[in-house]
Each structure stands twice: as C-alpha cells, then as structure tokens.
Design a protein around this motif. Structure first.
Motif, short mmCIF file in Angstrom:
data_model
loop_
_atom_site.label_atom_id
_atom_site.label_comp_id
_atom_site.label_asym_id
_atom_site.label_seq_id
_atom_site.Cartn_x
_atom_site.Cartn_y
_atom_site.Cartn_z
N SER A 14 0.83 -1.21 0.00
CA SER A 14 0.00 0.00 0.00
C SER A 14 0.87 1.26 0.00
CB SER A 14 -0.96 0.00 1.19
OG SER A 14 -0.25 -0.06 2.41
N TYR A 139 -6.24 8.25 8.63
CA TYR A 139 -6.77 6.92 8.90
C TYR A 139 -5.86 6.14 9.85
CZ TYR A 139 -8.85 2.35 8.12
OH TYR A 139 -9.46 1.15 8.31
N HIS A 178 -1.90 6.01 8.92
CA HIS A 178 -1.37 5.51 7.64
C HIS A 178 -1.56 6.59 6.57
CE1 HIS A 178 -0.52 1.27 8.58
NE2 HIS A 178 -1.48 1.42 9.48
N LYS A 181 -3.05 5.58 3.24
CA LYS A 181 -4.48 5.24 3.20
C LYS A 181 -5.35 6.43 3.61
CE LYS A 181 -3.61 0.37 4.30
NZ LYS A 181 -3.87 -0.73 5.25
#
Length: 196
Positions: A14, A139, A178, A181
């Motif tokens: 990610s 997040y 994060h 994200k």
C-alpha cells in the motif's frame, strides 16, 4: 529518493502504491550497504511492536538505523519502533525518541483496536505538515498509542485519551496513522516528506 526498510513487518504494497501514484522514486533496503543509495528513509510496520522489533534486530540493521542523520519516517508500528519501550510484549525498542508506547485502556463506548478516521492537530510550522489544515482527517488502525509529550509530539489526536499522532526528534519523524491510506492529506504528507 526514498529507501524503504524491509524487515518483514511492513505493509509495503500500500505504501509503494501511494508513492507510485505520487511519482516519488523509491527502492528497498535489505542490508546496511543499501542505505547509501538513498537520501531519506521510511520504516513501515504493521502488527505487534515486540515482534516487529525482534525482526528488525534479526536484520542487523539496528545500529545503522540509530545512527541515521537523513530524514527518516516511521509509519504506524514503524513509528512505535522509534520509541523507548512498548507495553505490547513489554519490549524495549530503538529509543531514538524517549517516549513510551502504551495500551489503550478499556473504555465503554470505545472499541480497540482504534480503526477509522480521526482529526489530527499538528504544531504549526513543521514542514512535514505543510499545506495540511489543523484538523485534517487521517486513517488509523492500532491498539497501542504513543504518549503525548510536549517535547516530542508533532501532532496530537484524541481517542479514549489524548495521544501523539506524530512525533519528531532531529531527523526522525513518526506518524501513527497511515498516510498511504489517508487520501489527499496523506498524500500531501508523503510529498512533504519526500522534500525534507
């Protein structure tokens, strides 16, 4: 160019997907010699802080990481590794930033792990949070938090109690959330880090 420390406890996909979207160049650090190829570093991390520290120690990279003098960003458990000690596994960590990682207390109406979006309140003037408003949402996914400390807290948030969403000491930065994200503001933070 950013070097991502690979030690077996990071959600690298990610993160690299976000860096690809932003056009930020990066590579992987697997051994001490790899550090010389890069001008800044990211320590990712997911899962258990004690287990992550054990994996990091097994790489033999701990002395090198502690001696880094270029911008270095720890993400989630990667941020917790920068602290002195974690209640998760009663583990001594890198002790680069002398604060503690603590377990959330049980509180009626609150679920642990803390999962979801929270407002983050950065200190004014730090380039890591440039062009990010004072109450931007990021997040989070975590069951342990880093204590609030006026000397090292770069940004704060509140869930069950006030805690450090971001810490900072010299060339070392950490974010509990994060950024990869966290939509627009997470991407802004990664871009800011790539320019430090």
């Amino acid at each position: 160019m950013i070097g991502i420390v690979r030690y077996g406890a990071g959600n690298i996909f990610s993160l690299t997907s976000a860096l690809d979207r932003l056009g930020i160049t990066y590579g992987m650090i697997n051994n001490e010699a790899d550090f010389e190829q890069f001008d800044r570093y990211i320590i990712p991390g997911v899962g258990h802080a004690g287990a992550a520290m054990a994996k990091l120690e097994n790489t033999g990279l701990v002395p090198k990481i502690k001696a880094l003098n270029k911008p270095t960003l720890g993400i989630c458990v990667g941020m917790q590794l920068l602290t002195a000690h974690s209640e998760e596994g009663d583990a001594d960590l890198l002790n680069i930033i002398p604060v503690k990682t603590l377990k959330f207390k049980d509180e009626p109406g609150f679920k642990v792990p803390h999962t979801g979006w929270n407002n983050v309140y950065p200190q004014a003037g730090n380039p890591l949070f440039e062009n990010i408003p004072a109450d931007a949402h990021f997040y989070f996914v975590h069951s342990y938090y880093i204590e609030y400390d006026g000397a090292y807290t770069l940004a704060s948030t509140n869930y069950i109690n006030n805690f450090s969403a971001s810490i900072w000491h010299n060339n070392f930065f950490g974010v509990q959330f994060h950024p990869e994200k966290s939509g627009e503001y997470g991407e802004t933070l990664l871009k800011n880090f790539s320019k430090l």
